[in-house]
Enzyme design. Sequence first.
Site, PDB file in Angstrom:
ATOM      1  N   ASP A 266      39.271  33.890  25.030  1.00 12.97           N
ATOM      2  CA  ASP A 266      39.684  34.650  26.207  1.00 12.97           C
ATOM      3  C   ASP A 266      38.454  35.283  26.823  1.00 12.97           C
ATOM      4  OD1 ASP A 266      42.404  34.328  26.562  1.00 12.97           O
ATOM      5  OD2 ASP A 266      42.833  35.632  24.851  1.00 12.97           O
TER       6      ASP A 266
ATOM      7  N   ARG B  99      49.314  45.088  45.316  1.00 10.96           N
ATOM      8  CA  ARG B  99      47.979  44.657  44.891  1.00 10.96           C
ATOM      9  C   ARG B  99      46.863  45.473  45.546  1.00 10.96           C
ATOM     10  NH1 ARG B  99      46.623  39.326  45.611  1.00 10.96           N
ATOM     11  NH2 ARG B  99      48.030  39.167  47.374  1.00 10.96           N
ATOM     12  N   MET B 100      47.173  46.727  45.787  1.00  7.27           N
ATOM     13  CA  MET B 100      46.091  47.633  46.190  1.00  7.27           C
ATOM     14  C   MET B 100      46.471  49.044  45.783  1.00  7.27           C
ATOM     15  SD  MET B 100      46.630  47.598  50.276  1.00  7.27           S
ATOM     16  CE  MET B 100      48.117  48.183  51.037  1.00  7.27           C
TER      17      MET B 100
ATOM     18  N   LYS C 215      42.033  50.424  48.679  1.00  5.81           N
ATOM     19  CA  LYS C 215      41.152  49.360  48.179  1.00  5.81           C
ATOM     20  C   LYS C 215      42.032  48.379  47.420  1.00  5.81           C
ATOM     21  CE  LYS C 215      39.889  51.022  43.566  1.00  5.81           C
ATOM     22  NZ  LYS C 215      40.510  52.322  43.339  1.00  5.81           N
TER      23      LYS C 215
ATOM     24  N   ASP D 270      51.428  34.285  24.189  1.00  7.24           N
ATOM     25  CA  ASP D 270      50.422  33.486  23.485  1.00  7.24           C
ATOM     26  C   ASP D 270      51.026  32.757  22.287  1.00  7.24           C
ATOM     27  OD1 ASP D 270      48.201  34.021  25.036  1.00  7.24           O
ATOM     28  OD2 ASP D 270      47.762  35.879  23.965  1.00  7.24           O
TER      29      ASP D 270
END
Lengths: 588, 719
Positions: B340, B414-415, B427, B559
């Site tokens: 990873d 997403r900010m 941002k 995973d």
Amino acid sequence: MTFTFNGLAQIAVYFLLIVLLAKPVGLYLVAVFERKNTWFEPVLHPIERGLYWVSGVKEDEQQDWKAYTVAMLIFTVAGLLLLYAIERLQGALPLNPTHRTGVDPALAWNTAVSFSTNTNWQNYGGETTMSYLTQMLGLAFHNFTSAAVGLALAVAVIRGFVRRSGKALGNFWVDLTRGILYLLLPICIVYALFLVWQGVPQTFNGSAVVTSLEGFRQTIALGPVASQEAIKMLGTNGGGFFNANSAHPFENPSPFSNLIEMLSIFTLGAGLLYFFGKVAGNVKLGWALFGAVGFLFLVGAVICFGAEQNGNPLLATVHATNDAVVHVDQTYHEFALAQPGGNMEGKEMRFGIGSSTLFTTVTTDASCGAINSWLDSYTPIGGMIPMLNIALGEIVFGGVGSGHYGLLMFVVLAVFIAGLMVGRTPEYLGKKIEQREVQMAAIALLILPLSILGFSAFAIVYPHGVSQITNPGPHGLSEILYAYTSQTGNNGSAFAGLATNTPFYNWTGAFAMLIGRFGFVIPVMALAGVLAGKRVAPAGPGTLPTTGTLFAALVVGVIVIVGALTFFPAYALGPIVEHLLMINGKSF
Amino acid sequence: MAVPVTTPPPTADNPPQGRIGRRQAKVRQPRRNIALFEPQILSRAIIDAFKKLDPRVQARNPVMFVVEVGSAVTTVEWVRSLLDSHLRGQQGFVLAVTLWLWFTVLFANFAEAMAEGRGKAQADTLRRARTETPAKRLPAGTTDYAPGMAFEAVGAPQLRKGDLVLVAAGDAIPSDGEIVAGVASVDESAITGESAPVIRESGGDRSAVTGGTKVLSDWIIVRITSNPGETFLDRMIALVEGANRQKTPNEIALNILLAVLTIIFLLAVVTLEPFAIYSGNPVSITALVALLVCLIPTTIGGLLSAIGIAGMDRLVQRNVLAMSGRAVEAAGDVDVLLLDKTGTITLGNRMASEFITVNGATPDDLAAAALLSSIPDETPEGRSIVVLARDTYHQPEFNANGALTFIPFSASTRMSGVDVSDRQVRKGAADAVLAWVNQLGGALPADVTPTVERIAKGGGTPLVVAEARAGSKPRILGVIYLKDIVKTGMRARFDQMRKMGIRTVMITGDNPLTAKAIADEAGVDDFLAQATPETKMKLIREQQAGGRLVAMTGDGTNDAPALAQADVGVAMNTGTQAAKEAGNMVDLDSNPTKLIEIVEVGKQLLITRGALTTFSIANDVAKYFAIIPAVFVATFPQLQALNVMQLRTPNSAILSAVIFNALIIIALIPLALRGVKYRAVGAGRLLRDNLLLYGLGGIILPFVGIKVIDLLLTALHLG
């Protein structure tokens, strides 16, 4: 040890020729067994197709290891029984101008097993026991088929090592047919003509009766010798037409025929090593093994030659019966005296020490067993080399197949032991060597000492066994050891000096030959079968290098330590102590 | 009662491995530091060595079983020599050989007991962690904590899968389980040896708790997931103790080889007697047994299981638990490492490294806006922006004239950003911020997209900064360059891997451009960008179909399938129960870089085995030369010529070989337990060096050793 330039040069020239032959022969083997076009295609292909049509063989059908092995067993056992029947009935069968009667059961059985296992151990004198029909239909037939079977098995085992998918090892019937049709027959036709040119008889007439210069009437055995001689050598059979085998001038007339006969022993074995590298996708793999066995060959040949050329110190002063001291000059003189020197007892004058010891080494390195000199008369060390060569499994160039897969067993072992030292589960050609592989390789390698030491140990304390020995002491032990070594190893050369045409030796010998052939090849085929189905891991810098000098040295080391040391205690009491006694003034 | 616990919110490319970064910073003490020859282990091993003389135990090891039978036979011979006046002269010799043969068996037993002893000592420590305090079982269906709630006190062994228990501060967690409610700090030092407490909470990837660990603060309600005897602690004890140790495939194969070699040499020795009888002088049983024991591979036969146990043990020393020896072996064979990116190749977090202005904004404007937007942002990225703005761009402390309203990052917007009185700063991902500006009617400057692309290509993450003031249109000020920091020394590590023949593949959720840049910087061989559990799985399957063995680490539930599919799957101890069960190893330190060490341990194990096998077989040459002439010299004095070591007497020769054979086992115990050092050089070099050392050395050393022992025996008048 004493060496002469002549002797060493013979070894060097011979080895060089083998090096040169390996590639072309190997490439031809690829064409034959990978079913590519050969020069003989137009003539032979229709015959091949015809044979398959008649026998109902499906050309493209693939067999797994079990089917392949079963087919091989059926074929061999059928041939064995057929030969047994011919021998027993030869008195009533045609083509018997010398009027030979049926062979007695124990000898017939021993001979039938011997020829069908490519051993060609002979407890009989050919010209005094076998009819022409038995020689040609019985023995020569097996010379071809047992050789072709050996080749087919080697090719099948190699396929197991190199194939990247599936469990198939090929088709036994196709490999057998192609081996005989494209490989053995064409070469033997040319080869037999060559021998005829050199003076080998090829006739259906009975023995010639002549009056010699001294006025005696002498019977000279003749027969269809050349045709048999060719396959005897090429197929590493070794069973001679005559009792004297390749020492007989009608089997091996000249130094030239001697060279060609020696070359024909190694040719297919050396070619198989190249074949192996080629089909494995890296010819260096084959050359690494070539280097390993080449080294073993050279060491053996040089020691054997050196021991014989050195001669027998006891002969330097021999006390004859009338107390007169006889001195035998064993020194080598070139040109002026043209004296070969060394231990010439039991060797042909026309070959001398060099050609005799080289022939002996070659015939035992591979599974041939033809001889051109009398091993019983060799010095102890000179006689130990051929015995050890066979005991190791005739892996040095290996003849037609059997030695080749014997060598691969040592490779598996070497890879397994040393491969761990690079920090990975050992792998060869990208295939992991695991439990089953080790098991099968170890069983195969156990078979040889089991049969050799087991039978010898029994015979040496069994009153009848000991009574057949002609020489006492350590030499007698060597005689028995050699007999079972040669039969187990399917070599067929005789040390002589041991009267083996007795029921005891015939039956135990036959058993040793069967164990040596099938007890060895079945685990080997099982191993090939397991390997065939394995996934191939790509090679990288972390994988064990299986080419190059280091790997070759590793293989040699494993062969010497694992293979040779097994026999060290026995040899210590046989040839080694005999040698030490000899140099201290005692002979047997 | 609940104490607020702040944890960095997990983001797409920042799996919750916050602790890893800190962990690596300090040097970890080996967990249970047990010296190789600790007196306590030593004394226990000596007792065990005798206990293991039981033929039923020996029968599992064919080589040593033969030695034991041989020892018994010579013991009988010795008794016979006491009774039979003809044999009296040999009494001392037979006794000496007998004793040394028994020592050979005992030494091999001792080696195994030593290897086990370390594990047993560790198991004892672990057992102490087993809880004795009663668990507080709650009625089924309880979902939340209430002060003074009713519970039933039961012993830990009575707990079954599915039971709910309350674990409050100071309580030990009675068994493995999942937290269904609550957050707590847990002391896991009993398992991991790490004293700093960790946070465990319900939901997400950190809900698993391990029996034997201790809750330090707060409370949790745990659903038990293991029945007694099957807990992680139980398995761990069994593993380190080697209680039900299965032989690994390679070990089985080696055992077969050793068994067959033993049979071959048995054959050589047994058939020697008839040959000797024929030659006129039978060999004594004692000499034959001595020869046999010297020839069969006792060195590797005696140390083989110790090597295997010690291999597992070395992993435990590194805080890795292998669920099977098979996995340790497979680790040595690994061809491909899936690593990873985050936490393994790069430091856990991206750091702001530069502010790039666009649209004519001044650096000060941009830095100020970036700082403002990040003041309440507790993520490592946010903190790094603050640091960059203050230290490099010299921004003053921001004086808020009004309350700051933090707009946290969310997967949908997403900010993130801050609203303060008349000002809004944002941002975030380029397209999100552009959309925000666009929506408020701002212009989209032309130089934003090229800048963003340039940063992405360079392996960085661009964060676009925009500002909207009351009354004016919003404008884009610039881009923050968030950079992945590749850990130091990784390139050298990967070069080393390449030499070992191992390909490294970086797994990341980043886009291919970013991934490539980081892959190049770190020096990995390949990368998998925009990885999902599915693509990861596909990659593993492809590699395996090509015949390669794959190792990977993982911690999340997603995973688990890939961990199960990989040949070596190392689950992080901080990970979910599912991940831990899918993998075949658990790293208690949860350090993904550990994978590299695991591979080395696996290789070391195989090399040690191969080296000692080679050594053992090579030893035979000298032993032959010692014993064969000695045995037969009476019959054939000429065989003295083979006595190349010039050993004094036949008896002394045989005895010296037997003594050497026994002592070499003891001498090699440290090597077997520590393992042969692995060096990352090519296989060819490794093979050559090891062949020279253990092969050639194995041939030469016994010549010297046997000679020295012979001299000592002669000096002491024992020969």
